[in-house]
Design a protein around this motif. Sequence first.
Motif, PDB file in Angstrom:
ATOM      1  N   ILE A  42      -7.249   1.536  -0.890  1.00 32.12           N
ATOM      2  CA  ILE A  42      -6.521   2.099   0.540  1.00 32.12           C
ATOM      3  C   ILE A  42      -7.264   1.870   1.308  1.00 32.12           C
ATOM      4  O   ILE A  42      -8.560   2.475   1.451  1.00 32.12           O
ATOM      5  CB  ILE A  42      -7.252   3.760   0.231  1.00 32.12           C
ATOM      6  N   LYS A  50      -8.808   8.752   4.629  1.00 32.47           N
ATOM      7  CA  LYS A  50      -8.998   8.364   3.693  1.00 32.47           C
ATOM      8  C   LYS A  50      -9.556   8.477   2.222  1.00 32.47           C
ATOM      9  O   LYS A  50      -9.278   8.913   1.702  1.00 32.47           O
ATOM     10  CB  LYS A  50      -9.114   6.426   3.955  1.00 32.47           C
ATOM     11  N   ALA A  54      -8.115  10.039  -1.523  1.00 30.11           N
ATOM     12  CA  ALA A  54      -8.686   9.674  -2.506  1.00 30.11           C
ATOM     13  C   ALA A  54      -9.024  10.737  -3.119  1.00 30.11           C
ATOM     14  O   ALA A  54      -8.656  10.871  -4.559  1.00 30.11           O
ATOM     15  CB  ALA A  54      -9.767   8.642  -2.339  1.00 30.11           C
ATOM     16  N   LEU A 186     -12.340   2.637  -1.219  1.00 29.55           N
ATOM     17  CA  LEU A 186     -11.554   2.990   0.575  1.00 29.55           C
ATOM     18  C   LEU A 186     -12.170   1.395   0.864  1.00 29.55           C
ATOM     19  O   LEU A 186     -13.330   1.191   0.830  1.00 29.55           O
ATOM     20  CB  LEU A 186     -12.417   4.096   0.537  1.00 29.55           C
ATOM     21  N   SER A 220      -3.118  -2.612  -3.408  1.00 29.47           N
ATOM     22  CA  SER A 220      -2.748  -1.991  -1.909  1.00 29.47           C
ATOM     23  C   SER A 220      -2.467  -0.943  -0.588  1.00 29.47           C
ATOM     24  O   SER A 220      -0.854  -1.668  -1.031  1.00 29.47           O
ATOM     25  CB  SER A 220      -3.929  -3.397  -1.373  1.00 29.47           C
ATOM     26  N   LEU A 221      -2.998  -0.524  -0.265  1.00 29.37           N
ATOM     27  CA  LEU A 221      -2.491   0.848   0.110  1.00 29.37           C
ATOM     28  C   LEU A 221      -2.681   1.101   1.870  1.00 29.37           C
ATOM     29  O   LEU A 221      -4.305   0.794   1.644  1.00 29.37           O
ATOM     30  CB  LEU A 221      -2.147   2.265  -0.244  1.00 29.37           C
ATOM     31  N   VAL A 223      -3.133   3.118   5.163  1.00 32.21           N
ATOM     32  CA  VAL A 223      -2.278   4.894   5.410  1.00 32.21           C
ATOM     33  C   VAL A 223      -2.944   4.157   6.758  1.00 32.21           C
ATOM     34  O   VAL A 223      -3.884   4.513   7.291  1.00 32.21           O
ATOM     35  CB  VAL A 223      -3.788   5.730   4.645  1.00 32.21           C
ATOM     36  N   ILE A 234       1.624   5.808   4.217  1.00 30.34           N
ATOM     37  CA  ILE A 234       1.749   5.218   3.488  1.00 30.34           C
ATOM     38  C   ILE A 234       2.448   4.104   2.619  1.00 30.34           C
ATOM     39  O   ILE A 234       4.006   3.991   2.790  1.00 30.34           O
ATOM     40  CB  ILE A 234       1.245   5.767   2.472  1.00 30.34           C
TER      41      ILE A 234
END
Length: 289
Positions: A42, A50, A54, A186, A220-221, A223, A234
């Motif tokens: 993230i 972040k 999570a 993260l 993989s995101l 944000v 996202i």
Amino acid sequence: MLTPGRSLTMHAESGRELPRVEAFEALYNMGCRPRQGEVIMIAGRSGTQKSGLALFWVAEMGLPTLYFSADMSAFTASSRLASMATGDTTEMVEAGMAEGGRYRETYVNALAGSRITFSFGSPITWRAVDEEMEAYVELWDSYPSCLVFDNLMDFDSAESDYTEQMAVMSGATELARATGATVIVLHHASDKSWEAKSDPWAPPSRDQVKGGLSEKPELSLSVALDPHSQEYRIAVIKQRMGPSDPTAKRYASLRCHPEVTRFSKIERVTLFPPPEPKPWTPTAVLDKR
């Protein structure tokens, strides 16, 4: 050495889709399929919730989780969980814990069913990870289903060293393979790029993730948070087994509630057009007379 058939049979369970979270419906509709045993990143710029995302994600999934936090203090993390469980703001939780009595009891009881175990300390070291994993197995006689590292640059010597950051990602991959746990890492994206200055509320593209490390995980995101509308965006910038957009132009929108560390779907309101007026005729005029 394994044949393809034996490998598929042995690892089918570890590759199943993670429990779905209702608030992430828009993300699933984009074809995002987070799976058990994957390494998930993230990434986002500073102040984009972040850690909150999570924490909300693993709490909503309800899976046994070991959360390594070097970015949040012990009280911040636990008060966020209590806020999430009760719907009270973090300020209310803080005041209630200070007041004591039934208020403190309410918040402590709200956390009784949580399956998240925390490890606090900065920097994060692999020795500490090994020790915490051994203690977890000793206590529960199994590995955690999820591991969260908050965050990559808080690992020992990885603050600015690309080689150390790559070593951390390799270690996270090895840990996921050895334990079958989903590893969520993260990480930061650049705050100094032209895109960050011109469009700060847009998810950063893959090339804006520091060190180019978003290419290493299976998923993989990216944000971003619009602080005015509290719209949380996202984007899937890397997905090994599904669609992705490295430019992050295509993203899912959620509603962020930072005061209670919650996320929710954005309900779309359909505005039906008014009925069309009837055509004018002489008869209509006569009827009115």
